[in-house]
Write an enzyme that holds these catalytic residues in place. Structure first.
Site, PDB file in Angstrom:
ATOM      1  N   GLY A 102     -23.961  27.124  24.273  1.00 37.09           N
ATOM      2  CA  GLY A 102     -23.352  27.886  24.579  1.00 37.09           C
ATOM      3  C   GLY A 102     -24.195  28.881  24.087  1.00 37.09           C
ATOM      4  O   GLY A 102     -24.741  29.284  23.468  1.00 37.09           O
ATOM      5  N   GLN A 160     -23.700  38.404  23.018  1.00 40.52           N
ATOM      6  CA  GLN A 160     -24.935  37.624  21.989  1.00 40.52           C
ATOM      7  C   GLN A 160     -26.084  37.767  22.583  1.00 40.52           C
ATOM      8  O   GLN A 160     -27.556  37.676  21.979  1.00 40.52           O
ATOM      9  CB  GLN A 160     -24.872  35.796  22.165  1.00 40.52           C
ATOM     10  CG  GLN A 160     -23.932  35.706  20.922  1.00 40.52           C
ATOM     11  CD  GLN A 160     -24.118  33.866  20.992  1.00 40.52           C
ATOM     12  OE1 GLN A 160     -23.303  33.898  22.443  1.00 40.52           O
ATOM     13  NE2 GLN A 160     -24.630  33.828  19.978  1.00 40.52           N
ATOM     14  N   CYS A 163     -24.080  28.256  15.526  1.00 40.93           N
ATOM     15  CA  CYS A 163     -24.469  29.797  16.734  1.00 40.93           C
ATOM     16  C   CYS A 163     -25.495  30.052  16.883  1.00 40.93           C
ATOM     17  O   CYS A 163     -26.713  30.180  16.021  1.00 40.93           O
ATOM     18  CB  CYS A 163     -23.753  30.813  15.757  1.00 40.93           C
ATOM     19  SG  CYS A 163     -23.502  32.356  17.577  1.00 40.93           S
ATOM     20  N   LEU A 164     -26.557  30.553  17.863  1.00 44.54           N
ATOM     21  CA  LEU A 164     -27.718  31.317  18.435  1.00 44.54           C
ATOM     22  C   LEU A 164     -28.021  32.355  17.833  1.00 44.54           C
ATOM     23  O   LEU A 164     -29.134  32.187  17.779  1.00 44.54           O
ATOM     24  CB  LEU A 164     -27.909  31.126  19.784  1.00 44.54           C
ATOM     25  CG  LEU A 164     -27.657  29.539  20.353  1.00 44.54           C
ATOM     26  CD1 LEU A 164     -28.119  29.691  21.919  1.00 44.54           C
ATOM     27  CD2 LEU A 164     -29.086  28.666  20.113  1.00 44.54           C
ATOM     28  N   HIS A 218     -15.365  28.855  20.350  1.00 50.20           N
ATOM     29  CA  HIS A 218     -16.189  29.026  19.849  1.00 50.20           C
ATOM     30  C   HIS A 218     -16.600  30.481  20.493  1.00 50.20           C
ATOM     31  O   HIS A 218     -16.757  31.972  20.293  1.00 50.20           O
ATOM     32  CB  HIS A 218     -16.970  28.285  19.467  1.00 50.20           C
ATOM     33  CG  HIS A 218     -18.627  28.634  18.481  1.00 50.20           C
ATOM     34  ND1 HIS A 218     -18.737  29.075  17.320  1.00 50.20           N
ATOM     35  CD2 HIS A 218     -20.092  29.964  19.158  1.00 50.20           C
ATOM     36  CE1 HIS A 218     -20.420  29.404  17.240  1.00 50.20           C
ATOM     37  NE2 HIS A 218     -20.490  30.413  18.041  1.00 50.20           N
ATOM     38  N   GLU A 219     -16.862  30.181  21.483  1.00 47.68           N
ATOM     39  CA  GLU A 219     -17.387  31.680  22.401  1.00 47.68           C
ATOM     40  C   GLU A 219     -16.392  32.465  23.049  1.00 47.68           C
ATOM     41  O   GLU A 219     -16.685  33.575  23.044  1.00 47.68           O
ATOM     42  CB  GLU A 219     -18.608  30.938  23.777  1.00 47.68           C
ATOM     43  CG  GLU A 219     -19.071  29.605  23.430  1.00 47.68           C
ATOM     44  CD  GLU A 219     -20.495  30.324  22.659  1.00 47.68           C
ATOM     45  OE1 GLU A 219     -20.755  31.594  23.162  1.00 47.68           O
ATOM     46  OE2 GLU A 219     -21.401  29.071  22.113  1.00 47.68           O
ATOM     47  N   HIS A 224     -16.384  35.107  20.347  1.00 46.79           N
ATOM     48  CA  HIS A 224     -17.290  36.430  20.217  1.00 46.79           C
ATOM     49  C   HIS A 224     -17.041  37.417  21.051  1.00 46.79           C
ATOM     50  O   HIS A 224     -17.664  38.532  20.913  1.00 46.79           O
ATOM     51  CB  HIS A 224     -18.859  35.187  21.017  1.00 46.79           C
ATOM     52  CG  HIS A 224     -19.352  34.577  20.143  1.00 46.79           C
ATOM     53  ND1 HIS A 224     -20.529  35.232  18.961  1.00 46.79           N
ATOM     54  CD2 HIS A 224     -19.645  33.717  20.011  1.00 46.79           C
ATOM     55  CE1 HIS A 224     -20.784  34.346  18.731  1.00 46.79           C
ATOM     56  NE2 HIS A 224     -21.072  33.171  19.094  1.00 46.79           N
TER      57      HIS A 224
END
Length: 183
Positions: free
Chosen positions: A49, A54, A100-101, A142-143, A146
Site C-alpha cells: 500500500g 508518502q 510501512c514503506l 493504515h493507508e 496516512h
C-alpha cells in the site's frame, strides 16, 4: 513509468503528518498521481500500500494491493486506487502486523479493525461503497491514516513492541526486537 521517492521518517516527519485535502474531481492530474503511486509501489515489491502523502503529495488518494497475507506480498493483487476514501463503518478490532514503506524495515503489532465499510471514488471517478475484511481492512485503515497524518508508530503503546524481520536458521523470517540504540 514515473517512480517517485517515498519520503521517510524521521527526516520527513512534518510532511508525513500533514493532513491531505479531498480530491474535487478525478482529472488528468489525479490520474497522473494514481499512475505515480502505482509505479512507485511496483518498485517496492515488499510493499502492499501507498498513500499520496508518502510521495509528498497531500491529496486523498491511496493505492493498495488487496488479498495479501500479513506475512507475505506474494498473493497480493494488482494495485487498486481509492480516491477520497471515507470509513463509514469500522469493527472487529484485533492486534495485527503493521509496517510501512516510510519506515523501512521497522514493524510492530497494532490494534486495527478487521472490518471496514468504505465509500469514495475509484480511479475513474465512479463512486463506490465497499466492505473490506481481515488483513485488507488493516491495510486500508493504515493507508487512510496516512491521509490524516497518522503514522503506525502512533498506535504502538510500548516501544518494546517494535521489531525488525530477519531470516532465521531455518530460512523462515523471525522477529528481532529493535535495540535501544535504534529507538
Amino acid at each position: 513509468m514515473t517512480v517517485r521517492k517515498i519520503i521517510t521518517y524521521p527526516q520527513d516527519e512534518k510532511a508525513l503528518r500533514k493532513k491531505s485535502q479531498p480530491v474535487r474531481v478525478v482529472n488528468r492530474y489525479v490520474k497522473n498521481l494514481i499512475t505515480n503511486l502505482k509505479d512507485t509501489l511496483a518498485e517496492h515489491p515488499e510493499g502492499i500500500g501507498l498513500a499520496a502523502p508518502q510521495i509528498n503529495v497531500h491529496s486523498r488518494v491511496i493505492v493498495v494491493r488487496l488479498g495479501s497475507r500479513q506475512d507475505s506480498t506474494e498473493d497480493a493483487g494488482p494495485p487498486t486506487a481509492l480516491v477520497n476514501p471515507e470509513i463509514i463503518e469500522s469493527k472487529d478490532l484485533k492486534k495485527d502486523f503493521d509496517g510501512c514503506l516510510s519506515f523501512p524495515g521497522l514493524f510492530a503489532d497494532t490494534m486495527r479493525p478487521h472490518y471496514l465499510r468504505v465509500t469514495g471514488l475509484d480511479e475513474w471517478g465512479k463512486p463506490f461503497d465497499r466492505v473490506f475484511e481481515e488483513f485488507d481492512a488493516v491495510l486500508i485503515r493504515h493507508e487512510i491514516d496516512h491521509l490524516e497524518g497518522i503514522l503506525f508508530i502512533d498506535l504502538v503503546n510500548n516501544v518494546d513492541d517494535f521489531y525488525r524481520l530477519k531470516e532465521g536458521k531455518d530460512g523462515k523470517m523471525v522477529r528481532v526486537p529493535v535495540s535501544l540504540s535504534e529507538k
